[in-house]
Every structure is written in structure tokens, then in C-alpha cells.
Design an enzyme around this catalytic site. Structure first.
Site, short mmCIF file in Angstrom:
data_model
loop_
_atom_site.label_atom_id
_atom_site.label_comp_id
_atom_site.label_asym_id
_atom_site.label_seq_id
_atom_site.Cartn_x
_atom_site.Cartn_y
_atom_site.Cartn_z
N ARG A 295 -10.60 -10.76 8.37
CA ARG A 295 -9.64 -9.75 8.83
C ARG A 295 -9.38 -9.88 10.33
O ARG A 295 -8.29 -9.63 10.82
CB ARG A 295 -10.12 -8.35 8.49
CG ARG A 295 -10.22 -8.11 6.99
CD ARG A 295 -10.69 -6.72 6.69
NE ARG A 295 -10.96 -6.52 5.28
CZ ARG A 295 -12.16 -6.65 4.72
NH1 ARG A 295 -13.20 -7.02 5.44
NH2 ARG A 295 -12.32 -6.41 3.44
N ILE B 116 0.86 -1.21 0.00
CA ILE B 116 0.00 0.00 0.00
C ILE B 116 0.89 1.25 0.00
O ILE B 116 0.66 2.19 -0.76
CB ILE B 116 -0.96 0.03 1.21
CG1 ILE B 116 -1.82 -1.23 1.24
CG2 ILE B 116 -1.85 1.26 1.15
CD1 ILE B 116 -2.78 -1.30 2.41
N HIS C 244 -14.82 -2.55 9.45
CA HIS C 244 -14.22 -2.88 8.13
C HIS C 244 -14.04 -4.40 8.10
O HIS C 244 -12.96 -4.93 8.38
CB HIS C 244 -12.89 -2.16 7.96
CG HIS C 244 -12.16 -2.55 6.70
ND1 HIS C 244 -12.68 -2.34 5.44
CD2 HIS C 244 -10.98 -3.18 6.50
CE1 HIS C 244 -11.85 -2.81 4.53
NE2 HIS C 244 -10.81 -3.33 5.15
N ASP D 35 -14.30 0.90 1.49
CA ASP D 35 -15.65 0.31 1.44
C ASP D 35 -16.63 1.35 0.88
O ASP D 35 -17.50 1.04 0.07
CB ASP D 35 -16.09 -0.11 2.85
CG ASP D 35 -15.00 -0.90 3.55
OD1 ASP D 35 -14.83 -2.07 3.22
OD2 ASP D 35 -14.30 -0.34 4.41
#
Ligand code: NAD
Ligand code: LMR
Length: 325
Positions: free
Chosen positions: A99, A17, A188, A160
């Protein structure tokens, strides 16, 4: 040339990222063309060499706004005088995982980093937690950064939020930028609740009525599982779209936004009857000073029961890491 300079700290700086984010930030996408940037790139010591490679590439771009790049595994140095912090550094999930399965390996990172941010960052610092499970990691961070107001810490729900907007645009044929008042509640995770019961077409000012069967049976599960869908195709979790969302999120927090946003934030006022000690995504306005204002939307259809489910999951996650709070 400008005299404005901001210090930006990024963890997980050797990761995917970060690699999608740093060049965009250095080109001025976050603070604009009037502000120079000092980067502090942070990762674990084994990855200092890899971060050094990223530093060399940043220098090779000859960005006019890039003032300095420091590479470190020392959190006290890395968070020193930070004006804004992107916390990407954490293990990503693989195929078949949720997650929250990352909680055990990632939770400790955020208690240590919370203390280091507390001791070293600027007092007005803005922090975005991206490493998963992002909401509960943000709670851990906040509890360990005792002198930082919890409102300065947010967890990323923007990906999202953007996914939901894009899917509505695809379904209705309305341009993404004209889809307003679409947002996401809660965690999330695969219990998040994307809510499109209030959306309007900004071009016409008219409400967009979506088919409720499509919303419940197709749209909501698709957004809930979009991260896993990306992993199933890429073999890796989303990176460029996550970086894009992180930059948009931080920019709105720094400079305000007229749109309704989805922001994982400390729930302290029992709004919408949500427990008061969680990081939960609410529909939010953000003032120019970056002040978050929860927006009043009626919870329609059967969404209340889904919202309670995502709250329940966050309560369970909080219980699992209570020793770190
Ligand atoms: P990656 O594996 O490519 O990079 C993670 C980096 O973090 C690695 O370089 C690793 O060494 C580093 N790291 C690990 N522990 C650290 C520590 N204590 N301090 C500093 N750095 C540390 O992973 P990625 O694809 O960049 O994803 C990073 C995290 O972001 C993952 O947890 C992923 O699940 C999460 N994520 C969240 C969202 C969201 O919407 N909230 C979206 C995408 C990814
Ligand atoms: C995402 O939503 O893409 C990220 O949280 C990565 C993941 O594990 O799904």
C-alpha cells in the site's frame, strides 16, 4: 417526516467502494431513519459523467431519506458545509504492490483536500480517510486542515479489525458478535498487529485463550496480508467489505460504541510509547459524543516488537512525505 438533515461528502464517488457505500447510507444505515441526507459526490472531472450515472441510480431507488445529490469535481463545492466526509478517492494498489507504494501518486490528493475541507466543511465535521496508504494520507490531510482538530480525522482500520474478529470466530466457533476485545495496532499495512491476547466471549464472560503458535504463525500474517489475498482472487481490491467497514466506523464515531474499536488516530500523548505525530491504530472506546478514548491494555507476548515495527514503517512513510506536512 423529519427535519434533521446532514450533508455527507464522498470522494472517489465514481469508484468501487463508493458504489458499495452510497446506497446503504442513503437507506439510513448511517444516520438512522430520522435524518435526511444531502449527498455531495466528488471525483475527478473525467468521471463526472460516471458519477451522474450513480446519481440517477440513487434517485431511482426513491429513498425517503435522500434529500439531494450533487455531483462535482470542485472540492470547495464538494466539501461545502459537510457534516461527515468519506475519503475513498485515491488509486488502489494492484497485484504485487504494497500500500505504501501508492504514497507517491496519492499523497498530493490529501494535501489539497485537507485545505479544501479546512475552508469549507462544518467545524465539527468528522472525516474518515480510506484511500491508501490511509494512515499517512490522514496525517497529510490533518496537517493541511489547520483549523480542524486532528481528533476529527481518522483513518480506517475497521476492515482489519473486522477481519480479525471474523477469523477468531471461525477458529473458535464463537459467534462474531460475541468476540470482544480483539483489535489492531498500527498501520493499515502488512506490518499491522492484530492483537487477540485480551479477547473474551461476551456470551459467557470468559477469556478466550488462543494458541500462541497459531496466533503468531497463522493468524497475524493472514490478517496482515488479507487485502493482498482479496486482490489475488478478485483482481481488484476489497470494495464491499471496505464500504461496510467505513460505514460501521463512521457510525461508531458519530454515535459512540460500547465495544473496543480499532481507529487510526492522531497519536498526541505518547501513549504506549508511540511517536506523537503519526496516525496510528490504538484500541479505543468511543463515547456517545464521538470522543475517542484510548483503552488501557497490557501489551502481551512478543507483540511489543511487532508494534515497534509498524511504528517504524509509519515513521518512514512520514519521512517520505515531509514536504507535504
Ligand atoms: P477505485 O479505483 O474503484 O475508485 C477510486 C476513485 O477515486 C476513482 O473513481 C478515481 O477517479 C477517484 N479519485 C482519484 N483521485 C481523486 C481525487 N483527487 N479526488 C476525488 N476522487 C479521486 O478504487 P476503490 O476500490 O474505490 O478504492 C479507493 C481507495 O481505497 C484505494 O486507495 C484503495 O487502496 C483504498 N482502500 C482502503 C481500504 C482501507 O481499509 N483503508 C480498504 C479498501 C480500499
Ligand atoms: C484492503 O485492505 O483490502 C485495502 O487496503 C486494499 C488493499 O490494497 O489491500
Amino acid at each position: 417526516m423529519t427535519n434533521n438533515v446532514k450533508n455527507i461528502s464522498i470522494t472517489g464517488a465514481a469508484g468501487n467502494i463508493a458504489y458499495s457505500a452510497v446506497f446503504r447510507i442513503a437507506s439510513g444505515e448511517l444516520y438512522g431513519k430520522d435524518t435526511k441526507i444531502n449527498f455531495k459526490l466528488i471525483d475527478i472531472s473525467d468521471f463526472e459523467k460516471k458519477m451522474f450515472g450513480v446519481k440517477l441510480e440513487l434517485l431511482d431507488c426513491a429513498f425517503p431519506l435522500l434529500n439531494s445529490v450533487e455531483v462535482t469535481s470542485d472540492l470547495n463545492k464538494g466539501f461545502g458545509d459537510a457534516d461527515c466526509i468519506f475519503l475513498f478517492g485515491a488509486k488502489p494498489r494492484g497485484k504485487g504492490m504494497e500500500r505504501k507504494d501508492l504514497l507517491e501518486s496519492n499523497a498530493n490528493i490529501f494535501s489539497i483536500q485537507g485545505k479544501a475541507i479546512n475552508d469549507n466543511a462544518n467545524k465539527n465535521v468528522k472525516v474518515i480517510v480510506v484511500g491508501n496508504p490511509a494512515n499517512t494520507n490522514a496525517l497529510i490531510l490533518s496537517k493541511n486542515a489547520k483549523n480542524i482538530n486532528p481528533s476529527q480525522i481518522t483513518s480506517m482500520m475497521r476492515l482489519d479489525h473486522d477481519r480479525a474478529k471474523a477469523l477468531v470466530a471461525e477458529k473458535t466457533g464463537i459467534e462474531c458478535s460475541n468476540v470482544k476485545n480483539s483489535f489492531v495496532w498500527g498501520n493499515h499495512s502488512s506490518t499491522q498487529v492484530p492483537d487477540i491476547t485480551n479477547i473474551i466471549n461476551a456470551a459467557s464472560g470468559e477469556s478466550i485463550i488462543v494458541d500462541s503458535d497459531w496466533m503468531v504463525n497463522d493468524f497475524i500474517p493472514r490478517i496482515q496480508k488479507r487485502g493482498a489475498e482479496i486482490i489475488s482472487y478478485r483482481g481488484l481490491s476489497s470494495a464491499a467489505s471496505a464500504a461496510n467497514a467505513a460505514i460501521s466506523h463512521m457510525k461508531d464515531l458519530l454515535f459512540g460504541s460500547k465495544d473496543i474499536l480499532s481507529v487510526g488516530q492522531y497519536s498526541c500523548d505518547n501513549k504506549y510509547d508511540i511517536d506523537t505525530d503519526l496516525f496510528f491504530s490504538f484500541p479505543t472506546n468511543c463515547s456517545e459524543g464521538g470522543h475517542l478514548i484510548n483503552y488501557d491494555f497490557e501489551i502481551k507476548n512478543d507483540l511489543r516488537k511487532f508494534i515497534k515495527e509498524t511504528e517504524r514503517e509509519l515513521l518512514e512513510e512520514r519521512d517520505a512525505i515531509k514536504h507535504l506536512l
